[in-house]
Motif scaffolding. Structure first.
Motif, PDB file in Angstrom:
ATOM      1  N   PHE B  23       0.869  -1.176   0.000  1.00  0.00           N
ATOM      2  CA  PHE B  23       0.000   0.000   0.000  1.00  0.00           C
ATOM      3  C   PHE B  23       0.910   1.233   0.000  1.00  0.00           C
ATOM      4  O   PHE B  23       1.575   1.512   0.983  1.00  0.00           O
ATOM      5  CB  PHE B  23      -0.925  -0.043   1.228  1.00  0.00           C
ATOM      6  CG  PHE B  23      -1.743   1.217   1.432  1.00  0.00           C
ATOM      7  CD1 PHE B  23      -2.042   2.089   0.376  1.00  0.00           C
ATOM      8  CD2 PHE B  23      -2.238   1.518   2.700  1.00  0.00           C
ATOM      9  CE1 PHE B  23      -2.793   3.241   0.582  1.00  0.00           C
ATOM     10  CE2 PHE B  23      -2.986   2.680   2.912  1.00  0.00           C
ATOM     11  CZ  PHE B  23      -3.254   3.537   1.857  1.00  0.00           C
ATOM     12  N   VAL B  25       1.173   4.828   0.431  1.00  0.00           N
ATOM     13  CA  VAL B  25       0.291   5.776   1.119  1.00  0.00           C
ATOM     14  C   VAL B  25       0.333   7.163   0.473  1.00  0.00           C
ATOM     15  O   VAL B  25      -0.688   7.839   0.343  1.00  0.00           O
ATOM     16  CB  VAL B  25       0.660   5.872   2.617  1.00  0.00           C
ATOM     17  CG1 VAL B  25      -0.284   6.815   3.360  1.00  0.00           C
ATOM     18  CG2 VAL B  25       0.625   4.491   3.259  1.00  0.00           C
ATOM     19  N   GLY B  26       1.496   7.582   0.055  1.00  0.00           N
ATOM     20  CA  GLY B  26       1.625   8.900  -0.567  1.00  0.00           C
ATOM     21  C   GLY B  26       1.784  10.005   0.456  1.00  0.00           C
ATOM     22  O   GLY B  26       1.519   9.816   1.643  1.00  0.00           O
ATOM     23  N   CYS B  27       2.225  11.173  -0.009  1.00  0.00           N
ATOM     24  CA  CYS B  27       2.481  12.291   0.910  1.00  0.00           C
ATOM     25  C   CYS B  27       1.204  12.815   1.537  1.00  0.00           C
ATOM     26  O   CYS B  27       1.135  13.043   2.740  1.00  0.00           O
ATOM     27  CB  CYS B  27       3.193  13.432   0.176  1.00  0.00           C
ATOM     28  SG  CYS B  27       4.784  12.942  -0.509  1.00  0.00           S
ATOM     29  N   ALA B  28       0.178  13.006   0.717  1.00  0.00           N
ATOM     30  CA  ALA B  28      -1.082  13.516   1.256  1.00  0.00           C
ATOM     31  C   ALA B  28      -1.630  12.521   2.268  1.00  0.00           C
ATOM     32  O   ALA B  28      -2.000  12.882   3.386  1.00  0.00           O
ATOM     33  CB  ALA B  28      -2.076  13.763   0.129  1.00  0.00           C
ATOM     34  N   SER B  30      -0.163  10.482   4.047  1.00  0.00           N
ATOM     35  CA  SER B  30       0.661  10.364   5.251  1.00  0.00           C
ATOM     36  C   SER B  30       0.591  11.602   6.133  1.00  0.00           C
ATOM     37  O   SER B  30       0.652  11.509   7.357  1.00  0.00           O
ATOM     38  CB  SER B  30       2.136  10.154   4.871  1.00  0.00           C
ATOM     39  OG  SER B  30       2.286   8.999   4.095  1.00  0.00           O
ATOM     40  N   THR B  39      -6.670   7.250   4.146  1.00  0.00           N
ATOM     41  CA  THR B  39      -5.673   6.197   4.341  1.00  0.00           C
ATOM     42  C   THR B  39      -6.190   5.164   5.344  1.00  0.00           C
ATOM     43  O   THR B  39      -6.145   3.961   5.102  1.00  0.00           O
ATOM     44  CB  THR B  39      -4.363   6.812   4.889  1.00  0.00           C
ATOM     45  OG1 THR B  39      -3.944   7.837   3.992  1.00  0.00           O
ATOM     46  CG2 THR B  39      -3.274   5.776   5.031  1.00  0.00           C
ATOM     47  N   VAL B  55       3.027  -1.487   4.312  1.00  0.00           N
ATOM     48  CA  VAL B  55       3.380  -0.146   3.846  1.00  0.00           C
ATOM     49  C   VAL B  55       4.897   0.021   4.003  1.00  0.00           C
ATOM     50  O   VAL B  55       5.548  -0.771   4.671  1.00  0.00           O
ATOM     51  CB  VAL B  55       2.644   0.957   4.648  1.00  0.00           C
ATOM     52  CG1 VAL B  55       1.135   0.821   4.484  1.00  0.00           C
ATOM     53  CG2 VAL B  55       3.034   0.918   6.118  1.00  0.00           C
ATOM     54  N   GLY B  57       6.092   2.798   5.339  1.00  0.00           N
ATOM     55  CA  GLY B  57       6.313   3.614   6.541  1.00  0.00           C
ATOM     56  C   GLY B  57       7.253   4.765   6.257  1.00  0.00           C
ATOM     57  O   GLY B  57       7.093   5.486   5.278  1.00  0.00           O
ATOM     58  N   GLU B  60       9.085   5.343   2.811  1.00  0.00           N
ATOM     59  CA  GLU B  60       8.416   5.880   1.632  1.00  0.00           C
ATOM     60  C   GLU B  60       8.830   7.334   1.454  1.00  0.00           C
ATOM     61  O   GLU B  60       9.126   8.035   2.418  1.00  0.00           O
ATOM     62  CB  GLU B  60       6.896   5.783   1.833  1.00  0.00           C
ATOM     63  CG  GLU B  60       6.071   6.082   0.599  1.00  0.00           C
ATOM     64  CD  GLU B  60       4.577   6.091   0.924  1.00  0.00           C
ATOM     65  OE1 GLU B  60       3.947   5.019   0.976  1.00  0.00           O
ATOM     66  OE2 GLU B  60       4.037   7.205   1.128  1.00  0.00           O
TER      67      GLU B  60
END
Lengths: 428, 262
Positions: B23, B25-28, B30, B39, B55, B57, B60
């Motif tokens: 998964f 997660v991406g900056c947004a 996270s 998320t 993920v 974590g 990323e």
């Protein structure tokens, strides 16, 4: 005999001039950077058949789309008749195909006449949309002046040429022995010429015949200078379409090499890729396909009318990006014509034609690319101009500069610590 | 206290396990408070369906999408090559992400730099879970509600995925109403192309206001999205029209999680 010689000379001159100007266009397109689009031939033919031949993207707007298909069919099919005109012109024959084809000939001409009326009606509707209804996408600033006139000239010429065809048939309907029977539409125009004597009718016949074919020769040579060029270029342009997902932006190999060297100083690039300029400042930094796009654009403005930036009043108009690219390319071409090779003129596409404000307003949403009926990609030019602006001139707007620094330092566009990235999993 | 199970790739690797899907997660997802809820909604669904995932974590990092769209290919490739080395280090084969920008970049722009993965958007994952029977969806509180879906540009036009989010929404026994400009002709929210990170150029109107107006004209109870940035833009738009009490902007994952009381 004399008329045959005049015809052959006119025909030869038309073909010569046209070839010469096409040659210049090809030379200009070749100023672009190389790009390999020789793959997937089967898929490319399919796209061309669907989008250019089949007009699949035109009908998304039904009124303009269906009208356009009428004009397009009229143009393609009626031009079959031009073949006969050319044979008649060279050999001094009269309706060369009439006797070998017999009733099929009558059927074909009848069909052409119906199409001709359709074309005239569609062109009148188009004139009304542009000049009376003043539809939004035809009233944008970039269409002021020549582009607006260009559109009207094309529509008038088409009406006049179709009119000449019908009148020619109508005159012949009154000439004894010229036709077996009058054709389906021109029979109703025929009575207007019924009062003239046979000698006058023969003169009329010649006048309309010459007017029609000389008009076509002139129109052919108008194409390379006009937005109407799309009737030819739509085919190669769709054939060479980008077949990748629209979201995939090009990978810059020259950058990959430099980045790999930065990450690993022992890295030696496998191929020698010239670094050159990053992104595009002028037309010769663009690829040949982007330049072909510019020549193919017929300025319909569907891109601009779907552009979120333009529709909310920003300066950006994808159509203008294409028009500017073509105008600048033509300017560079004229420069080469005069000087033998390009002589620095102190101008460039970005700066002299397209402003930073325009390219910065793009949301890269691909609406313009999706909307284009001939698969032009204005977005790729916008991105290449941005690349030049950001990487060569370091002219990122302050907020972007901050965002880019954050990515570089924190691995996120905002100023958060990378060590906090996983905190969400333990928060309420 | 929510009881989310969020394994990291590092933990899995230590145990010698290989999760089926990563998964991303991406900056947004996270850092942004609103997007973090999306998320978590997706994690709840993954937990609920016993999907094997992990993920990265803190390993990323930004995919580089906004850098690439802004024109900074250098920074993009720095990010991409670093991420690829992490992903390839774990032997990642399949990635799911709740952000169409990450989705597009990972799927289309990483392969040429050596990152080859099967990348899916979370709405495609949800559709798959529903189709395979792993996820049973009932309308719950959304039954009979009017929902309009705003197509994210980078899911729709950029990658031709229009059906997955709609197929998922339709499982909620709600009424899916289309805006005039939808699917291929969907109107951007105004955030793409790194616009999220700067003020708009001078104009008559903000793009998100134009789009929200169109969404509101369908008289919806919910504006559904599949992108954290679209979510922000539409939420701001709804606030602009002072409709936040009556109209919710929710991600497709949130709709599913809330409908199942996860």
């Amino acid at each position: 005999m004399i008329s045959s010689i005049i015809f052959i000379l006119a025909f030869g001159a038309a073909i010569y001039l046209f070839s010469k100007n096409i040659g210049k266009v090809i030379r200009n397109i070749k100023l672009g950077k190389p790009l390999d689009r020789s793959d997937n031939r089967a898929e490319r033919f399919k796209v061309m058949a669907k989008v250019a031949l089949g007009q699949s993207k035109m009908v998304i707007r039904p009124v303009a789309g269906i009208m356009h298909i009428i004009v397009y069919l009229g143009f393609v099919l009626i031009n079959i008749e031009v073949l006969e005109i050319i044979i008649d012109g060279i050999f001094g024959t009269h309706r060369f195909f009439a006797s070998p084809l017999g009733s099929i000939y009558t059927l074909a001409i009848n069909f052409f006449e119906i199409l001709a009326v359709g074309v005239i009606i569609a062109c009148v509707v188009f004139l009304v949309r542009r000049n009376i209804l003043k539809i939004d996408r035809f009233s944008k600033p970039e269409l002021k002046g020549w582009p607006f006139k260009d559109a009207n000239i094309i529509l008038f010429i088409e009406i006049i040429l179709m009119g000449a065809l019908l009148k020619l048939n109508a005159v012949e309907a009154n000439i004894e022995g010229a036709l077996e029977k009058p054709f389906i539409i021109s029979q109703y125009i025929a009575p207007f010429f019924a009062s003239f004597n046979q000698d006058t009718l023969h003169i009329f016949e010649r006048v309309f015949w010459w007017f029609h074919i000389l008009g076509i020769f002139a129109f052919l040579n108008y194409l390379p200078f006009s937005k109407h060029f799309h009737i030819l270029l739509a085919f190669p342009n769709t054939y060479f379409s980008n077949l990748n997902p629209k979201g995939k932006f090009t990978n810059m190999e020259s950058v990959t090499n430099e980045v790999k060297i930065m990450l690993d100083p022992s890295y030696t690039p496998a191929t020698d890729i010239p670094a050159g300029r990053f992104g595009a400042k002028d037309v010769n930094d663009l690829t040949w396909k982007q330049l072909l796009d510019a020549y193919t654009c017929t300025e319909c403005g569907r891109c601009t009318s779907e552009c979120p930036a333009n529709q909310t009043g920003k300066l950006l108009s994808p159509r203008k990006i294409m028009m500017d690219t073509r105008d600048r390319l033509e300017e560079v071409g004229r420069n080469i014509d005069i000087n033998g090779e390009f002589k620095e003129d102190g101008k460039s596409l970005l700066g002299s034609y397209i402003t930073e404000e325009e390219i910065l307003a793009c949301t890269t949403c691909n609406a313009c690319v999706q909307a284009c009926p001939v698969n032009i990609d204005p977005l790729s030019i916008i991105v290449d101009l941005r690349r030049y602006l950001i990487m060569e001139e370091s002219k990122a707007p302050a907020e972007w500069a901050g965002m880019l620094t954050n990515i570089e330092n924190n691995g996120a566009p905002w100023q958060f610590s990378p060590s906090d990235r996983f905190n969400w999993a333990n928060e309420n | 206290m929510e009881n989310l199970k969020v394994p990291t790739m590092a933990e899995c690797a230590a145990k010698g396990e290989m999760p089926e899907v990563l998964f991303w997660v991406g900056c947004a997802g996270s850092f942004d408070d609103r997007a973090k809820k999306i998320t978590k909604a997706l994690v709840k669904i993954l937990n609920h369906t016993h999907t094997s995932f992990a993920v990265l974590g803190t390993e990323e990092s930004c995919t580089g999408d906004p850098a690439k769209r802004a024109g900074n290919e250098f920074l993009f490739q720095m990010q991409a090559l670093n991420n690829i080395s992490v992903l390839n280090g774990y032997g990642v084969k399949k990635i799911v992400t709740a952000c169409p920008h990450c989705f597009n970049t990972l799927k289309n722009e990483y392969p040429e730099l050596g990152g080859n993965y099967e990348v899916i958007h979370h709405t495609q994952l949800l559709q798959g879970l529903i189709d395979s029977g792993k996820l049973k969806v009932q309308g719950g509180s959304f039954k009979g509600k009017r929902i309009t879906f705003h197509d994210p540009c980078y899911l729709g036009r950029a990658n031709n995925e229009y059906e997955a989010p709609r197929a998922v929404i339709e499982k909620l026994d709600s009424e899916l109403i289309e805006m005039k400009r939808c699917k291929e002709r969907g109107f951007c929210c105004g955030a793409g192309g790194a616009q999220m990170f700067k003020e708009a150029e001078k104009g008559k109107k903000e793009v998100n206001i134009e789009r929200t107006e169109e969404a509101l004209s369908t008289n919806p109870n919910i504006i559904a999205t599949g992108c954290p940035f679209c979510n922000t833009m539409m939420t701001d738009g709804v606030k602009h029209f002072e409709k936040e009490e009556s109209i919710k902007v929710l991600d497709v994952a949130e709709l599913i999680a809330q409908a199942q009381d996860l």
